[in-house]
Design an enzyme around this catalytic site. Structure first.
Site, PDB file in Angstrom:
ATOM      1  N   ILE A  10       0.827  -1.220   0.000  1.00 15.31           N
ATOM      2  CA  ILE A  10       0.000   0.000   0.000  1.00 15.31           C
ATOM      3  C   ILE A  10       0.862   1.272   0.000  1.00 15.31           C
ATOM      4  O   ILE A  10       0.399   2.335  -0.426  1.00 15.31           O
ATOM      5  CB  ILE A  10      -0.982  -0.020   1.203  1.00 15.31           C
ATOM      6  CG1 ILE A  10      -2.103   1.025   1.009  1.00 15.31           C
ATOM      7  CG2 ILE A  10      -0.257   0.202   2.543  1.00 15.31           C
ATOM      8  CD1 ILE A  10      -3.281   0.840   1.929  1.00 15.31           C
ATOM      9  N   GLN A  13       3.702   2.852  -5.290  1.00 17.93           N
ATOM     10  CA  GLN A  13       2.984   3.648  -6.310  1.00 17.93           C
ATOM     11  C   GLN A  13       1.554   3.131  -6.506  1.00 17.93           C
ATOM     12  O   GLN A  13       0.573   3.867  -6.337  1.00 17.93           O
ATOM     13  CB  GLN A  13       3.748   3.581  -7.637  1.00 17.93           C
ATOM     14  CG  GLN A  13       2.973   4.142  -8.817  1.00 17.93           C
ATOM     15  CD  GLN A  13       3.673   3.929 -10.158  1.00 17.93           C
ATOM     16  OE1 GLN A  13       4.236   4.850 -10.695  1.00 17.93           O
ATOM     17  NE2 GLN A  13       3.621   2.714 -10.712  1.00 17.93           N
ATOM     18  N   ASP A  59       4.926  -9.258   9.442  1.00 13.14           N
ATOM     19  CA  ASP A  59       6.184  -9.978   9.221  1.00 13.14           C
ATOM     20  C   ASP A  59       5.914 -11.029   8.145  1.00 13.14           C
ATOM     21  O   ASP A  59       5.167 -11.989   8.381  1.00 13.14           O
ATOM     22  CB  ASP A  59       6.602 -10.628  10.554  1.00 13.14           C
ATOM     23  CG  ASP A  59       7.784 -11.566  10.396  1.00 13.14           C
ATOM     24  OD1 ASP A  59       8.313 -11.685   9.264  1.00 13.14           O
ATOM     25  OD2 ASP A  59       8.152 -12.204  11.401  1.00 13.14           O
ATOM     26  N   ALA A  83       6.068  -6.344  -3.522  1.00  8.82           N
ATOM     27  CA  ALA A  83       7.073  -7.160  -4.215  1.00  8.82           C
ATOM     28  C   ALA A  83       8.448  -6.573  -4.010  1.00  8.82           C
ATOM     29  O   ALA A  83       8.622  -5.356  -3.901  1.00  8.82           O
ATOM     30  CB  ALA A  83       6.766  -7.231  -5.703  1.00  8.82           C
ATOM     31  N   TYR A  96      15.965 -14.036  -0.767  1.00  7.15           N
ATOM     32  CA  TYR A  96      15.033 -13.043  -0.210  1.00  7.15           C
ATOM     33  C   TYR A  96      13.937 -12.713  -1.238  1.00  7.15           C
ATOM     34  O   TYR A  96      12.763 -12.601  -0.894  1.00  7.15           O
ATOM     35  CB  TYR A  96      15.802 -11.781   0.208  1.00  7.15           C
ATOM     36  CG  TYR A  96      14.929 -10.780   0.913  1.00  7.15           C
ATOM     37  CD1 TYR A  96      14.288 -11.107   2.110  1.00  7.15           C
ATOM     38  CD2 TYR A  96      14.718  -9.511   0.380  1.00  7.15           C
ATOM     39  CE1 TYR A  96      13.465 -10.188   2.751  1.00  7.15           C
ATOM     40  CE2 TYR A  96      13.902  -8.592   1.028  1.00  7.15           C
ATOM     41  CZ  TYR A  96      13.279  -8.947   2.207  1.00  7.15           C
ATOM     42  OH  TYR A  96      12.463  -8.043   2.843  1.00  7.15           O
ATOM     43  N   SER A 126       3.871  -9.537 -13.819  1.00  9.43           N
ATOM     44  CA  SER A 126       4.761  -8.579 -14.484  1.00  9.43           C
ATOM     45  C   SER A 126       5.168  -9.062 -15.868  1.00  9.43           C
ATOM     46  O   SER A 126       5.264 -10.276 -16.115  1.00  9.43           O
ATOM     47  CB  SER A 126       6.011  -8.424 -13.614  1.00  9.43           C
ATOM     48  OG  SER A 126       7.043  -7.832 -14.353  1.00  9.43           O
ATOM     49  N   GLU A 128       7.976  -9.069 -16.804  1.00 13.68           N
ATOM     50  CA  GLU A 128       9.246  -9.782 -16.591  1.00 13.68           C
ATOM     51  C   GLU A 128       9.042 -11.298 -16.541  1.00 13.68           C
ATOM     52  O   GLU A 128       9.992 -12.058 -16.411  1.00 13.68           O
ATOM     53  CB  GLU A 128       9.917  -9.323 -15.290  1.00 13.68           C
ATOM     54  CG  GLU A 128      10.372  -7.887 -15.270  1.00 13.68           C
ATOM     55  CD  GLU A 128      11.546  -7.612 -16.190  1.00 13.68           C
ATOM     56  OE1 GLU A 128      12.429  -8.460 -16.290  1.00 13.68           O
ATOM     57  OE2 GLU A 128      11.560  -6.533 -16.811  1.00 13.68           O
ATOM     58  N   TYR A 150      13.138 -12.377  -9.829  1.00 11.17           N
ATOM     59  CA  TYR A 150      11.858 -11.659  -9.753  1.00 11.17           C
ATOM     60  C   TYR A 150      10.844 -12.293 -10.712  1.00 11.17           C
ATOM     61  O   TYR A 150       9.718 -12.616 -10.324  1.00 11.17           O
ATOM     62  CB  TYR A 150      12.123 -10.197 -10.119  1.00 11.17           C
ATOM     63  CG  TYR A 150      10.918  -9.308 -10.301  1.00 11.17           C
ATOM     64  CD1 TYR A 150      10.326  -8.662  -9.224  1.00 11.17           C
ATOM     65  CD2 TYR A 150      10.394  -9.066 -11.579  1.00 11.17           C
ATOM     66  CE1 TYR A 150       9.240  -7.809  -9.403  1.00 11.17           C
ATOM     67  CE2 TYR A 150       9.309  -8.218 -11.764  1.00 11.17           C
ATOM     68  CZ  TYR A 150       8.737  -7.597 -10.673  1.00 11.17           C
ATOM     69  OH  TYR A 150       7.668  -6.759 -10.856  1.00 11.17           O
TER      70      TYR A 150
HETATM   71  P1  NAP Z   1       6.571   0.048  -5.704  1.00  7.71           P
HETATM   72  O1  NAP Z   1       6.165   1.471  -5.840  1.00  7.71           O
HETATM   73  O2  NAP Z   1       8.024  -0.275  -5.762  1.00  7.71           O
HETATM   74  O3  NAP Z   1       5.935  -0.528  -4.366  1.00  7.71           O
HETATM   75  C1  NAP Z   1       6.293  -1.790  -3.915  1.00  7.71           C
HETATM   76  C2  NAP Z   1       5.576  -2.084  -2.619  1.00  7.71           C
HETATM   77  O4  NAP Z   1       6.012  -3.355  -2.158  1.00  7.71           O
HETATM   78  C3  NAP Z   1       5.869  -1.071  -1.507  1.00  7.71           C
HETATM   79  O5  NAP Z   1       4.727  -0.884  -0.716  1.00  7.71           O
HETATM   80  C4  NAP Z   1       6.966  -1.764  -0.726  1.00  7.71           C
HETATM   81  O6  NAP Z   1       7.018  -1.394   0.646  1.00  7.71           O
HETATM   82  C5  NAP Z   1       6.519  -3.216  -0.826  1.00  7.71           C
HETATM   83  N1  NAP Z   1       7.667  -4.072  -0.615  1.00  7.71           N
HETATM   84  C6  NAP Z   1       8.860  -4.039  -1.264  1.00  7.71           C
HETATM   85  N2  NAP Z   1       9.692  -4.943  -0.753  1.00  7.71           N
HETATM   86  C7  NAP Z   1       9.038  -5.540   0.254  1.00  7.71           C
HETATM   87  C8  NAP Z   1       9.386  -6.529   1.200  1.00  7.71           C
HETATM   88  N3  NAP Z   1      10.583  -7.055   1.205  1.00  7.71           N
HETATM   89  N4  NAP Z   1       8.455  -6.905   2.114  1.00  7.71           N
HETATM   90  C9  NAP Z   1       7.236  -6.349   2.128  1.00  7.71           C
HETATM   91  N5  NAP Z   1       6.849  -5.386   1.271  1.00  7.71           N
HETATM   92  C10 NAP Z   1       7.735  -4.990   0.353  1.00  7.71           C
HETATM   93  O7  NAP Z   1       5.911  -0.852  -6.845  1.00  7.71           O
HETATM   94  P2  NAP Z   1       4.604  -0.587  -7.719  1.00  7.71           P
HETATM   95  O8  NAP Z   1       5.026   0.137  -8.942  1.00  7.71           O
HETATM   96  O9  NAP Z   1       3.536  -0.022  -6.873  1.00  7.71           O
HETATM   97  O10 NAP Z   1       4.240  -2.067  -8.160  1.00  7.71           O
HETATM   98  C11 NAP Z   1       3.172  -2.794  -7.566  1.00  7.71           C
HETATM   99  C12 NAP Z   1       3.208  -4.228  -8.042  1.00  7.71           C
HETATM  100  O11 NAP Z   1       3.153  -4.268  -9.476  1.00  7.71           O
HETATM  101  C13 NAP Z   1       4.467  -4.987  -7.672  1.00  7.71           C
HETATM  102  O12 NAP Z   1       4.110  -6.303  -7.344  1.00  7.71           O
HETATM  103  C14 NAP Z   1       5.310  -4.985  -8.919  1.00  7.71           C
HETATM  104  O13 NAP Z   1       6.149  -6.125  -8.986  1.00  7.71           O
HETATM  105  C15 NAP Z   1       4.231  -5.032  -9.983  1.00  7.71           C
HETATM  106  N6  NAP Z   1       4.654  -4.443 -11.264  1.00  7.71           N
HETATM  107  C16 NAP Z   1       4.910  -3.104 -11.325  1.00  7.71           C
HETATM  108  C17 NAP Z   1       5.302  -2.566 -12.541  1.00  7.71           C
HETATM  109  C18 NAP Z   1       5.578  -1.072 -12.679  1.00  7.71           C
HETATM  110  O14 NAP Z   1       5.966  -0.619 -13.778  1.00  7.71           O
HETATM  111  N7  NAP Z   1       5.368  -0.269 -11.659  1.00  7.71           N
HETATM  112  C19 NAP Z   1       5.417  -3.371 -13.687  1.00  7.71           C
HETATM  113  C20 NAP Z   1       5.144  -4.718 -13.551  1.00  7.71           C
HETATM  114  C21 NAP Z   1       4.764  -5.246 -12.348  1.00  7.71           C
HETATM  115  P3  NAP Z   1       7.993  -0.238   1.183  1.00  7.71           P
HETATM  116  O15 NAP Z   1       7.253   1.050   0.939  1.00  7.71           O
HETATM  117  O16 NAP Z   1       8.160  -0.576   2.601  1.00  7.71           O
HETATM  118  O17 NAP Z   1       9.265  -0.319   0.398  1.00  7.71           O
END
Ligand code: NAP
Length: 325
Positions: A10, A13, A59, A83, A96, A126, A128, A150
């Site tokens: 949450i 982005q 956790d 993620a 991890y 994704s 990816e 990933y």
């Molecule tokens: P983001 O802005 O990087 O946000 C990632 C979120 O995951 C954050 O809330 C982060 O928490 C949390 N997170 C990261 N590492 C973690 C960990 N070790 N344990 C628990 N929480 C963790 O990513 P987004 O752009 O919103 O993407 C959302 C989803 O879409 C993800 O699953 C990503 O893989 C997928 N996705 C995104 C894109 C893109 O272009 N944005 C493309 C393909 C897929 P913190 O705030 O604590 O770091």
């Protein structure tokens, strides 16, 4: 009665935009976070709505506590967006990456299923998950061929979700997301780096913009459109898998050119190509075919590439002007 939703990721982005969308729709919104709730630096994307959210520090390794919490909340809808992306795109920190992107998914989906068999479950996949050498547009029938920890974890999670759907008749879906950006994108990513630099240059706070391969292309959309797609998917009677992308390819160069043009500057005067920033193994652009989600769910994007650029540059201008004053 208000629907109850839980969002992992949450603070990210997509999670932040999705939380806003669900609050507008009168949901009770819970968010799972990994850091302390008073860690303000980490909560900047949700600070405006934080009082309306119910946040829980979770956790990711503790199945028992995750299960108890989900049972207590008993969500109608679950959006699993958290993620590990940074090291995940390689094999650095591979264990991890699997813990977060696969094992955590497993704990979450099994807990949600136990808590409410009628819940709807969305998982963020994704592009990816596919080969880096795709020549055709990618749709839901394209074979997976991930090349990173990933990507492998996302494919495995996708099959886990498909199995919950097919074996237990659980309403669980994967949205396979292509690149999407917004004013809330992390500044380490190139489009946000550009929008911020353009705003700084316009305001006289920066002289040049150093970039790597500006010919690099991607299928880019706006995060707000993609979280709307997530919500639509979780409104269906049955789960399924959907490609979520723009279906259009654009280059970094086009973004730069248009971003500077928006503030009435010529990019050629400011952009410097720095060879050190050119990635040795930049992946080829993968292009989405979003026909299924468009036809089946009526998903339409509100933002095209031009309005994405304007939104990002205007936002950075506004932030910097506020700071200046
Ligand atoms: P983001 O802005 O990087 O946000 C990632 C979120 O995951 C954050 O809330 C982060 O928490 C949390 N997170 C990261 N590492 C973690 C960990 N070790 N344990 C628990 N929480 C963790 O990513 P987004 O752009 O919103 O993407 C959302 C989803 O879409 C993800 O699953 C990503 O893989 C997928 N996705 C995104 C894109 C893109 O272009 N944005 C493309 C393909 C897929 P913190 O705030 O604590 O770091």
């Amino acid at each position: 009665m208000s629907k109850i939703a839980i969002i992992t990721g949450i603070t990210g982005q997509d999670g932040s935009y999705l939380a806003e969308l669900l609050l507008k729709k009168k949901y009770i919104v819970h968010g799972f976070i990994r850091k302390k709730i008073n860690n303000k630096k980490n909560l900047w994307r949700i600070h405006k709505i934080i009082k309306k959210l119910k946040l829980h520090k979770v956790d990711i390794s503790n199945l028992n506590s995750i299960s108890k919490l989900i049972k207590k909340i008993k969500p109608n809808e679950f959006y699993h967006l958290a993620a590990q992306a940074y090291d995940g795109h390689s094999f650095n920190n591979e264990f991890y990456t699997f813990d977060v992107n696969l094992n955590f998914t497993h704990k979450i989906i099994s807990s949600v299923f136990k808590a409410n068999k009628k819940a709807k479950f969305f998982f963020a996949g994704s592009s990816e998950m596919y080969s880096k050498d795709m020549v055709k547009k990618i749709d839901e029938t394209t074979n997976f061929n991930p090349k990173s920890a990933y990507g492998i974890a996302k494919v495995a999670s996708h099959f886990l979700i498909k199995n919950y759907r097919e074996t237990f008749n659980f309403n669980a879906s994967t949205g396979i997301l292509f690149n999407h950006e917004s004013p809330r994108k992390d500044e380490n990513f190139v489009l946000r780096k550009i929008s911020k630099s353009v705003a700084k240059i316009k305001l006289g706070l920066q002289k040049n913009l150093l970039l790597g391969n500006i010919k690099s292309k991607r299928d880019w959309g706006h995060a707000k459109d993609y979280v709307h797609a997530m919500w639509l998917i979780n409104q269906q009677k049955k789960g399924s898998d959907y490609i979520i992308g723009s279906g259009q390819m654009n280059s970094v160069e086009t973004f730069v050119k248009k971003a500077f043009k928006h503030v009435k500057l010529d990019y050629k005067k400011y952009v410097i190509i720095d060879k050190k920033l050119i990635r040795k193994k930049d992946s080829k652009a993968r292009l989405a075919n979003p026909t299924k989600i468009q036809k089946k769910l009526g998903w339409r994007r509100k933002y095209n590439f031009n309005s994405l650029i304007v939104d990002m540059v205007e936002n950075d201008l506004e932030i910097l002007k506020k700071r200046k004053n």
